[in-house]
Design a protein around this motif. Structure first.
Motif, PDB file in Angstrom:
ATOM      1  N   VAL A 254       0.859  -1.178   0.000  1.00 13.28           N
ATOM      2  CA  VAL A 254       0.000   0.000   0.000  1.00 13.28           C
ATOM      3  C   VAL A 254       0.900   1.233   0.000  1.00 13.28           C
ATOM      4  CG1 VAL A 254      -1.869   1.227   1.160  1.00 13.28           C
ATOM      5  CG2 VAL A 254      -1.736  -1.262   1.313  1.00 13.28           C
ATOM      6  N   ALA A 255       0.700   2.129  -0.972  1.00 10.36           N
ATOM      7  CA  ALA A 255       1.491   3.356  -1.073  1.00 10.36           C
ATOM      8  C   ALA A 255       0.551   4.556  -1.127  1.00 10.36           C
ATOM      9  CB  ALA A 255       2.380   3.325  -2.310  1.00 10.36           C
ATOM     10  N   VAL A 256       0.837   5.588  -0.319  1.00  9.48           N
ATOM     11  CA  VAL A 256       0.007   6.788  -0.244  1.00  9.48           C
ATOM     12  C   VAL A 256       0.782   7.954  -0.862  1.00  9.48           C
ATOM     13  CG1 VAL A 256      -1.252   8.359   1.273  1.00  9.48           C
ATOM     14  CG2 VAL A 256      -1.065   5.935   1.862  1.00  9.48           C
TER      15      VAL A 256
ATOM     16  N   GLY B  30       3.893   4.508   3.142  1.00 12.63           N
ATOM     17  CA  GLY B  30       3.680   3.210   2.524  1.00 12.63           C
ATOM     18  C   GLY B  30       3.991   2.085   3.485  1.00 12.63           C
ATOM     19  N   GLY B  31       3.561   0.896   3.131  1.00 17.08           N
ATOM     20  CA  GLY B  31       3.819  -0.249   3.983  1.00 17.08           C
ATOM     21  C   GLY B  31       3.158  -1.500   3.441  1.00 17.08           C
ATOM     22  N   ILE B  32       3.052  -2.513   4.292  1.00 19.60           N
ATOM     23  CA  ILE B  32       2.519  -3.824   3.957  1.00 19.60           C
ATOM     24  C   ILE B  32       1.314  -4.105   4.834  1.00 19.60           C
ATOM     25  CG2 ILE B  32       3.061  -6.281   3.758  1.00 19.60           C
ATOM     26  CD1 ILE B  32       4.683  -4.632   1.877  1.00 19.60           C
TER      27      ILE B  32
ATOM     28  N   GLY C 215      -5.046  -8.420   6.477  1.00 20.94           N
ATOM     29  CA  GLY C 215      -5.235  -7.579   5.311  1.00 20.94           C
ATOM     30  C   GLY C 215      -5.431  -6.105   5.618  1.00 20.94           C
ATOM     31  N   ARG C 216      -5.263  -5.696   6.877  1.00 25.29           N
ATOM     32  CA  ARG C 216      -5.521  -4.317   7.274  1.00 25.29           C
ATOM     33  C   ARG C 216      -4.277  -3.439   7.125  1.00 25.29           C
ATOM     34  NH1 ARG C 216     -10.356  -3.200   9.008  1.00 25.29           N
ATOM     35  NH2 ARG C 216      -9.638  -1.089   9.400  1.00 25.29           N
ATOM     36  N   PHE C 217      -4.531  -2.145   6.924  1.00 27.72           N
ATOM     37  CA  PHE C 217      -3.467  -1.149   6.912  1.00 27.72           C
ATOM     38  C   PHE C 217      -3.966   0.088   7.658  1.00 27.72           C
ATOM     39  CE2 PHE C 217      -6.036  -0.392   3.112  1.00 27.72           C
ATOM     40  CZ  PHE C 217      -6.294   0.958   3.190  1.00 27.72           C
ATOM     41  N   THR C 218      -3.026   0.828   8.249  1.00 29.17           N
ATOM     42  CA  THR C 218      -3.339   2.068   8.956  1.00 29.17           C
ATOM     43  C   THR C 218      -2.198   3.050   8.733  1.00 29.17           C
ATOM     44  OG1 THR C 218      -4.576   0.883  10.659  1.00 29.17           O
ATOM     45  CG2 THR C 218      -3.874   3.118  11.179  1.00 29.17           C
ATOM     46  N   PHE C 219      -2.534   4.295   8.370  1.00 29.79           N
ATOM     47  CA  PHE C 219      -1.534   5.335   8.177  1.00 29.79           C
ATOM     48  C   PHE C 219      -1.968   6.598   8.923  1.00 29.79           C
ATOM     49  CE2 PHE C 219      -1.320   2.833   4.214  1.00 29.79           C
ATOM     50  CZ  PHE C 219       0.001   2.402   4.307  1.00 29.79           C
ATOM     51  N   THR C 220      -1.023   7.212   9.618  1.00 33.48           N
ATOM     52  CA  THR C 220      -1.255   8.502  10.264  1.00 33.48           C
ATOM     53  C   THR C 220      -0.749   9.611   9.339  1.00 33.48           C
ATOM     54  OG1 THR C 220      -1.013   7.513  12.445  1.00 33.48           O
ATOM     55  CG2 THR C 220      -0.762   9.896  12.298  1.00 33.48           C
TER      56      THR C 220
ATOM     57  N   GLY D  54      11.235  -3.856  -3.280  1.00 32.35           N
ATOM     58  CA  GLY D  54      12.474  -4.396  -2.760  1.00 32.35           C
ATOM     59  C   GLY D  54      12.504  -4.549  -1.274  1.00 32.35           C
ATOM     60  N   GLY D  55      11.558  -4.058  -0.552  1.00 26.84           N
ATOM     61  CA  GLY D  55      11.573  -4.193   0.888  1.00 26.84           C
ATOM     62  C   GLY D  55      10.227  -3.872   1.445  1.00 26.84           C
ATOM     63  N   GLY D  56      10.121  -3.941   2.737  1.00 27.79           N
ATOM     64  CA  GLY D  56       8.845  -3.644   3.372  1.00 27.79           C
ATOM     65  C   GLY D  56       8.841  -4.084   4.798  1.00 27.79           C
ATOM     66  N   ARG D  57       7.823  -3.678   5.517  1.00 28.99           N
ATOM     67  CA  ARG D  57       7.721  -4.047   6.911  1.00 28.99           C
ATOM     68  C   ARG D  57       6.548  -4.962   7.100  1.00 28.99           C
ATOM     69  NH1 ARG D  57       5.520  -0.228   9.877  1.00 28.99           N
ATOM     70  NH2 ARG D  57       4.578  -1.077  11.735  1.00 28.99           N
ATOM     71  N   ASP D  58       6.762  -6.054   7.818  1.00 27.66           N
ATOM     72  CA  ASP D  58       5.717  -7.035   8.069  1.00 27.66           C
ATOM     73  C   ASP D  58       5.063  -6.739   9.398  1.00 27.66           C
ATOM     74  OD1 ASP D  58       4.199  -9.316   8.273  1.00 27.66           O
ATOM     75  OD2 ASP D  58       5.854 -10.518   9.061  1.00 27.66           O
ATOM     76  N   GLU D  59       3.743  -6.771   9.416  1.00 26.61           N
ATOM     77  CA  GLU D  59       3.025  -6.540  10.668  1.00 26.61           C
ATOM     78  C   GLU D  59       2.601  -7.844  11.316  1.00 26.61           C
ATOM     79  OE1 GLU D  59       2.808  -3.807  12.107  1.00 26.61           O
ATOM     80  OE2 GLU D  59       3.154  -2.316  10.581  1.00 26.61           O
ATOM     81  N   GLY D  60       3.217  -8.913  10.934  1.00 24.60           N
ATOM     82  CA  GLY D  60       2.874 -10.192  11.553  1.00 24.60           C
ATOM     83  C   GLY D  60       2.989 -11.302  10.539  1.00 24.60           C
ATOM     84  N   GLY D  61       2.513 -12.474  10.912  1.00 24.88           N
ATOM     85  CA  GLY D  61       2.500 -13.630  10.044  1.00 24.88           C
ATOM     86  C   GLY D  61       1.528 -14.612  10.626  1.00 24.88           C
TER      87      GLY D  61
END
Length: 823
Positions: free
Chosen positions: A53-55, A65-67, A72-77, A809-816
């Motif tokens: 997800v890119a803002v 942006g993030g993963i 399947g949820r995303f949150t951006f401040t 090329g990269g990203g942050r995982d919020e879990g698995g």
């Protein structure tokens, strides 16, 4: 009772102090505006974890942006303004959400459900851009999408693990993490005979085409079993739930002889999803090594040169299949079964050349030849029920039951011939029968109850019942009759029952996420040696607190601190008083009196991720008591024994960095560097001698991965690994390095991939170590296998190339799976 009270005090104090400290600084969530939402499959409604997800703001500048997390949820401040958002995922069309307007500072905008449509049936019209991330950095884990690594084509699980940063697999197939052993191996978050403890061949038999990703969890939370001193490696197998038929097919040929084929197929109807994985492999693997041994305390002193060669060949097959029954929109029942068969023939020879002191000519030469047949069968059956409650998507109940049966039979014919010496031409004939049978039942239930905006409570129960029977018999031919050797013949049994429960809570206070848990495990372990009727029973109850905190500077910039307590129970082969007879002068045995190890692990690290790069930099410390170390010593007959013993304690300090970035649009680089120090204290006493086993060592390892892609769908990847010298309790392990290279070409309009893999380009994959003790000085070198060249073809049915789409090329995982959502 005192231990229970102390654990409760520690648990309560950590939660209270952390919450008070951070909440005093944290700005209330309502003071900042932001957006949230969930990404799903348009056709089936399933959530899509790890979607990108890119803002962007109105002038197309990337703002955040993030993963997406596991749900399947995303949150951006975000500050007030006008934005648009792009959502992408593997094998799906990109979705653009326009006209996102935040007018006030406190506005919280829920974008609801964003559905992505599959592009698998429209390959001719898809332009492939971007790259699925090989490494996704999470709060409590690193996720390696092995399909994105070209060098993994045609590899086994052991070879894939050996290509992952901070993980190493030695010549015997033993897995280590950050330079230390004691790693807990799991399949889909559960124990499995595919990676059964003590069975290195199982990892070599598991074909890479069945593997989706590998998760390295260095500081697991309380919901995971406490087993594993340095962490958990979780291998996630492939399964797809998209509607229709889709899958992939793979074939490999190689030198030395290696032939394999595999298939992963899914078929989804409205209420049922069928999945099946199959792999078959034939291989011949040659290995060799030598050991120069000197015995200065023998009377008279002498030395021995040991040269060994081995050829392992045979067939291996894996078949895994199952069904997902979608009982209701929120309830799923999954039934799965797995069968693995191995049929191998192994030929090994060991030549002993004995030299008198200060002599260059041997006074005796003998050779021992071992022809072994090995057959193994592993069968697993599992049933999993998942209920998602309608009030909240994170409100779930998961119940799981698994039965595993494993049988392995080894039969060896051994011939030892004296080639030079006073007893030249004499021959000794022996035969060995070894059968290991295991049964394992696992019951597990996990419940997650969310509260507030981002809080949750978790609780779970787990029971594992395991028993192993191992008859072992050695016979020798005397006067035409086979006679059992009592000192090497026994019937050993091992029963292990572990009962566990945990409670865990998590919440977010402004930019601070806090998670704390407490796990209790009761262990009941009994070993019985039929020869002599020796029974050893022990049981113990222990508590394992965990703490994870994260300070979110932004969505892609965070600082983490974590703590966990771990246990390493001695496994079957470590407790078995005897095993291994191929080398009659170097015998590995177990120790029924081993006690478990305990480790307190602390870790702190900084994570920074954007849409094309990721950085992790952290430090860690582990304190281990009752360290289990394998000790080598020489008896009065000149036989070297290797026996595990409990030492005093060990301190391990380290610093680790992971960097993944793209210096050019067509070039991806990733690197890992790990520096550590280990201090070990302990002594070993035998035959009225006292051996000091204290050691203080510094070492480091690094891995550099380079991948280049061109517009003609041609890719070239190289992976270089180096591990530095390490002092051990009895000697030192010498440096080791290796280079792999892979060429890859997309064919059949993107439906296929052809790759050429050269493993160990420099022919340097040699494991070398030295022992330096008063009774034994030894220089050793062993090769698991030599250089290998493999040609692999992969064909995808209604799938894109997962290694060439849907991410960055990269990203942050919020879990698995089973992970820590949002933390």
């Amino acid at each position: 009772m005192k231990q229970i009270l102390l654990s409760k005090i520690l648990f309560t104090s950590i939660i209270s102090l952390t919450t008070l400290f951070f909440s005093a600084k944290a700005e209330p969530v309502s003071e900042a505006s932001g957006i949230t939402g969930r990404v799903v499959d348009q056709s089936g409604g399933e959530t899509l974890p790890y979607a990108t997800v890119a803002v962007y703001n109105s002038d197309s500048t990337l703002v955040d942006g993030g993963i997406t997390d596991e749900t399947g949820r995303f949150t951006f401040t975000l500050p007030p303004g006008n934005y648009y958002m792009e959502v992408q995922f593997v094998a799906y069309n990109k979705e653009v959400v326009s006209n996102i307007e935040l007018s006030t500072r406190r506005e919280q905008l829920d974008l609801g459900t964003i559905a992505l449509s599959s592009s698998a049936t429209d390959l001719d019209e898809v332009t492939v851009t971007g790259e699925r991330s090989e490494m996704v950095i999470g709060v409590d884990r690193k996720v390696f999408n092995v399909g994105a690594d070209l060098s993994n084509s045609g590899n086994s699980a052991a070879e894939i693990l050996d290509n992952i940063p901070t993980v190493a697999v030695d010549a015997d197939g033993n897995v280590s993490l950050r330079g230390s052993g004691g790693v807990r191996m799991l399949i889909d978050g559960k124990p499995s005979g595919l990676v059964n403890a003590g069975n290195a061949e199982a990892l070599r038999a598991l074909q890479g085409n069945m593997i989706e990703r590998v998760e390295v969890i260095t500081n697991p939370s309380a919901r995971y079993e406490a087993e594993g001193m340095v962490g958990i490696i979780n291998i996630v197998l492939k399964k797809d739930q998209r509607k229709g038929v889709n899958g992939s097919f793979e074939g490999t040929v190689g030198l030395p002889q290696r032939y394999s084929a595999g298939a992963n197929v899914n078929f989804r109807r409205e209420k049922v999803n069928y999945f099946i994985n199959y792999g078959v492999r034939y291989s011949e693997r040659e290995g060799s090594g030598f050991s120069d041994q000197t015995f200065p305390q023998a009377n008279p002193p002498f030395s021995t040169r040991i040269d060994n060669e081995r050829n392992r060949s045979g067939w291996s097959q894996n078949l895994r299949g199952g069904m997902d029954f979608f009982l209701t929109p929120t309830a799923t029942l999954t039934a799965a079964a797995l069968v693995r068969f191995d049929d191998e023939e192994n030929l090994g020879s060991v030549r002993y050349s004995d030299f008198a002191q200060d002599s260059n000519e041997p006074f005796r030469i003998s050779e021992r030849v071992d022809l072994e047949t090995e057959m193994e069968r592993n069968m697993e059956y599992s049933l999993n029920f998942e209920q998602k409650f309608s009030d909240h998507e994170a409100h779930t109940l998961n119940a799981f039951v698994q039965y595993m049966e494993d049988s392995e039979t080894e039969e060896s014919d051994l011939t030892e011939t004296v080639l030079l010496g006073a007893d030249a031409d004499e021959q000794l004939f022996q035969q060995v029968y070894n059968k290991e049978q295991e049964e394992n039942w696992l019951f597990q239930a996990d419940y997650v109850h969310p509260f507030g905006e981002e809080g949750r409570l978790e609780a779970g129960l787990r029971s594992e019942l395991r028993n192993i029977r191992n008859p072992y018999e050695v016979e020798e031919l005397e006067n035409g009759n086979w006679t059992a050797l009592p000192e090497y013949t026994n019937n050993f049994s091992y029963d292990e029952n572990v009962f566990a429960g945990y409670l865990q809570g998590a919440d977010k206070f402004g930019p601070v996420s806090v998670q704390a848990g407490l796990r209790a495990e009761y262990s009941d372990i009994t070993t019985f040696l039929e020869q002599g009727a020796v029974k050893n029973q022990r049981d113990y109850l222990h508590f394992f607190p965990t703490l994870h905190t994260t300070y979110h500077f932004s969505t892609y910039n965070a600082w983490q601190i974590s703590y966990s307590r771990r246990i390493n129970r001695p496994h079957f082969w470590s407790l078995n008083p005897f095993y291994g007879f191929s080398d009659s002068r170097n015998i590995r045995t177990g120790n029924p009196n081993l006690e478990p190890e305990f480790t307190d692990a602390y870790e702190s690290g900084w994570v920074y991720s954007t849409d094309n790069s990721s950085i992790y930099a952290g430090i860690y410390y582990r304190h281990t008591s009752d360290v289990i170390e394998r000790i080598s010593y020489v008896d009065d007959n000149g036989i070297t024994y290797s026996v595990p013993r409990n030492l005093a304690e060990r301190h391990a300090y380290g610093a680790e960095t992971n960097l993944s970035f793209s210096p050019l649009k067509w070039w991806d680089l990733s690197t890992n560097f790990n520096f550590y120090r280990m201090q070990t204290e302990g002594v070993f006493e035998y035959n009225e001698q006292r051996m000091d086993l204290s050691a203080d060592t510094y070492s480091w390892d690094t891995r550099i991965n380079s991948r280049m892609r061109w517009d003609n769908d041609l890719s070239f990847q190289t992976t270089f690994f180096y591990r530095g010298k390490q002092e051990t309790t009895q000697g030192k392990r010498l440096p080791f390095y290796m280079l792999n290279a892979t060429f890859s070409k997309e064919v059949l309009k993107g439906n296929g991939t052809l790759s050429l893999n050269v493993r160990d380009v420099l022919n340097s994959r040699k494991f070398r170590y030295e022992l330096n003790q008063p009774d034994l000085i030894s220089v050793n070198e062993h090769r698991w296998s030599g250089q290998e060249i493999r040609l692999t073809f992969v064909y995808r049915l209604n799938q894109k190339n997962l290694g060439r789409n849907g991410g960055n090329g990269g990203g942050r995982d919020e879990g698995g799976p089973g992970g820590e959502e949002g933390f």
